[in-house]
Scaffold this motif. Structure first.
Motif, PDB file in Angstrom:
ATOM      1  N   TRP A 161    -112.825  21.707  55.329  1.00  0.00           N
ATOM      2  CA  TRP A 161    -113.511  23.158  54.962  1.00  0.00           C
ATOM      3  C   TRP A 161    -114.572  22.407  54.920  1.00  0.00           C
ATOM      4  O   TRP A 161    -115.476  23.296  54.175  1.00  0.00           O
ATOM      5  CB  TRP A 161    -112.887  23.251  53.433  1.00  0.00           C
ATOM      6  N   TYR A 186     -91.584  19.335  52.097  1.00  0.00           N
ATOM      7  CA  TYR A 186     -92.973  19.796  51.660  1.00  0.00           C
ATOM      8  C   TYR A 186     -93.052  21.334  50.503  1.00  0.00           C
ATOM      9  O   TYR A 186     -93.895  21.019  49.870  1.00  0.00           O
ATOM     10  CB  TYR A 186     -93.766  20.126  52.963  1.00  0.00           C
ATOM     11  N   TYR A 326    -108.788  30.994  57.871  1.00  0.00           N
ATOM     12  CA  TYR A 326    -109.143  30.342  56.411  1.00  0.00           C
ATOM     13  C   TYR A 326    -110.121  31.077  55.937  1.00  0.00           C
ATOM     14  O   TYR A 326    -111.623  30.904  56.443  1.00  0.00           O
ATOM     15  CB  TYR A 326    -109.169  29.455  55.997  1.00  0.00           C
ATOM     16  N   TYR A 361    -105.425  34.048  50.467  1.00  0.00           N
ATOM     17  CA  TYR A 361    -104.966  32.243  51.112  1.00  0.00           C
ATOM     18  C   TYR A 361    -103.265  33.075  51.273  1.00  0.00           C
ATOM     19  O   TYR A 361    -102.605  32.693  49.995  1.00  0.00           O
ATOM     20  CB  TYR A 361    -105.336  31.379  49.894  1.00  0.00           C
TER      21      TYR A 361
HETATM   22  N1  UDP Z   1    -104.588  18.996  51.226  1.00  0.00           N
HETATM   23  C1  UDP Z   1    -105.773  18.074  51.203  1.00  0.00           C
HETATM   24  N2  UDP Z   1    -104.700  16.324  52.288  1.00  0.00           N
HETATM   25  C2  UDP Z   1    -103.768  16.850  52.603  1.00  0.00           C
HETATM   26  C3  UDP Z   1    -102.732  18.301  53.022  1.00  0.00           C
HETATM   27  C4  UDP Z   1    -103.771  18.790  51.796  1.00  0.00           C
HETATM   28  O1  UDP Z   1    -106.708  17.360  51.286  1.00  0.00           O
HETATM   29  O2  UDP Z   1    -103.174  15.710  53.907  1.00  0.00           O
HETATM   30  C5  UDP Z   1    -105.966  19.492  50.875  1.00  0.00           C
HETATM   31  C6  UDP Z   1    -106.427  19.836  50.880  1.00  0.00           C
HETATM   32  O3  UDP Z   1    -107.781  20.710  50.888  1.00  0.00           O
HETATM   33  C7  UDP Z   1    -105.680  21.320  52.164  1.00  0.00           C
HETATM   34  C8  UDP Z   1    -105.333  21.904  51.142  1.00  0.00           C
HETATM   35  O4  UDP Z   1    -104.427  21.043  50.442  1.00  0.00           O
HETATM   36  O5  UDP Z   1    -106.527  22.914  52.952  1.00  0.00           O
HETATM   37  C9  UDP Z   1    -103.622  22.208  51.423  1.00  0.00           C
HETATM   38  O6  UDP Z   1    -103.000  22.429  52.501  1.00  0.00           O
HETATM   39  P1  UDP Z   1    -101.965  22.953  53.592  1.00  0.00           P
HETATM   40  O7  UDP Z   1    -101.062  21.790  53.672  1.00  0.00           O
HETATM   41  O8  UDP Z   1    -101.133  23.879  52.020  1.00  0.00           O
HETATM   42  O9  UDP Z   1    -103.347  24.174  54.217  1.00  0.00           O
HETATM   43  P2  UDP Z   1    -102.122  24.797  55.294  1.00  0.00           P
HETATM   44  O10 UDP Z   1    -100.974  24.392  56.105  1.00  0.00           O
HETATM   45  O11 UDP Z   1    -102.715  25.634  54.652  1.00  0.00           O
HETATM   46  O12 UDP Z   1    -103.263  24.792  56.647  1.00  0.00           O
END
Ligand code: UDP
Length: 379
Positions: A161, A186, A326, A361
């Motif tokens: 981000w 997960y 996103y 989201y």
């Molecule tokens: N996140 C993190 N470390 C990780 C996994 C997730 O900091 O190892 C945080 C990060 O800000 C991420 C958010 O949690 O954007 C949501 O993760 P998710 O796996 O849900 O993201 P997506 O699969 O939607 O990209």
């Protein structure tokens, strides 16, 4: 000719198109800017005969029976329970951080102490967002929270981000909470599946209806204009309903400024061996410029002597250069978005639906649920 124009052929647009075409026998035109359907769920078989997700890993999970049964009309499923490892201090450990992760990273006596303290404070099999655990008054739990915050969240969130966890809405990091239990999956939802022949096939089946016409490679704003609160499509006044699933700032000519989105550069690689890593996804919070590596064979199994991996490099969305993935969940952006929503009220025949148009989201099941609701109103 059409009472409905749907902009975007992702889940939001495709579900609504399918419902209107099959239940209301409406003729629907879908206008899609990419050269394919499925939005960011689009997948294909690559040169290794492996189904890969062009826009990053999509793992379907839901507790919503209605959504699951609705989608089951269009695909067979394979059961798939997603597991993720995080590379921390030279070890690959289960993520979300759970009680097993404690024992992988700390000496037994220390892990044991943390486990006891966590179980005194929280119920077994519950979830605690990291920003909440960080408020702990107990000094051991506070130490543990700071450790997890730094090793798992801080640098990953910076890559993903370009912000700290505090600078984005707290629900974002709460998507990956600490899990007070020993389930390494997960997600914990009842239904955890992937479409047997991929998402694209699911979308093809959904849109396979003579009432649905599809225009690919077409940016809506190339064929539509808005003048004096009236919409013109290909030069003609359009008085039907528009279901719009694209970026709302683009729809209204950026008049309140551009909304911020994050994008991701997806880098696929063929590896000349049967398997590359232990689980489908390994996150790299603290090393490399990419956030995670996904090996698709774990998700859609196939016999192949090679394997395909994907490295994800997050970056800013730049109009015309890459794709928005996103919305960026800050107060400032939400305020700007709200201006567009207020302005959109002038157009009661435009409905904003989906991750980009609603600046939300949405997970796949959430957007299918929302699209079904929108369609039901139209029916
Ligand atoms: N996140 C993190 N470390 C990780 C996994 C997730 O900091 O190892 C945080 C990060 O800000 C991420 C958010 O949690 O954007 C949501 O993760 P998710 O796996 O849900 O993201 P997506 O699969 O939607 O990209």
């Amino acid at each position: 000719m059409f009472n409905y124009i749907i902009v975007g052929a992702g889940f939001a647009g495709s579900v609504i198109a399918e419902r209107l075409a099959s239940q209301k026998k409406e003729k629907v035109l879908i206008i899609e800017k990419h050269n394919h359907i499925g939005g960011h769920c689009f997948d294909y078989k690559d040169e290794n005969n492996i189904i890969v997700h062009k826009y990053g890993p999509h793992l379907f999970h839901t507790n919503n029976k209605k959504v699951f049964e609705y989608l089951s009309q269009f695909t067979e499923w394979d059961i798939y329970n997603h597991e993720v490892l995080a590379y921390i201090d030279g070890k690959k450990v289960p993520l979300p951080f759970n009680l097993n992760t404690l024992y992988e990273l700390f000496p037994v006596s220390l892990a044991n102490k943390y486990e006891q303290k966590l179980l005194e404070k929280y119920k077994l099999n519950t979830k605690v967002p990291i920003l909440e655990l960080k408020q702990s008054e107990d000094k051991d739990l506070k130490y543990l929270a700071d450790y997890i915050y730094e090793k798992v969240f801080l640098n990953y969130t910076a890559k993903q981000w370009d912000k700290t966890p505090e600078e984005i809405d707290s629900f974002v990091t709460a998507r990956v909470p600490l899990f007070i239990g020993k389930d390494n999956r997960y997600f914990n939802d009842i239904y955890q599946v992937v479409p047997r022949h991929g998402y694209t096939r699911l979308f093809e089946n959904m849109l396979n209806n003579p009432n649905i016409k599809l225009m690919l490679n077409t940016n809506f704003k190339e064929v539509a204009t808005i003048k004096n609160d009236q919409i013109y499509v290909l030069g003609h006044k359009f008085n039907g309903i528009i279901i719009y699933t694209g970026c709302v700032d683009e729809l209204f000519d950026y008049q309140f400024g551009e909304l911020r989105y994050r994008s991701v550069h997806m880098k696929f690689e063929t590896i000349q061996k049967e398997w590359y890593q232990e689980k489908a996804t390994v996150n790299y919070p603290n090393s490399y410029n990419f956030t995670r590596i996904t090996e698709f064979k774990h998700i859609h199994f196939c016999e192949s002597k090679n394997t395909t991996i994907l490295k994800e490099y997050p970056m800013d969305y730049i109009r015309g250069k890459n794709d928005p993935y996103y919305p960026v969940f800050t107060e400032e952006n939400q305020k700007k978005y709200q201006k567009y929503v207020d302005y959109a009220k002038r157009f009661p025949n435009i409905k904003l639906v989906g991750r980009l148009a609603e600046y939300k989201y949405y997970d796949m099941d959430d957007i299918v649920e929302r699209a079904l609701e929108v369609a039901e109103k139209e029916l």
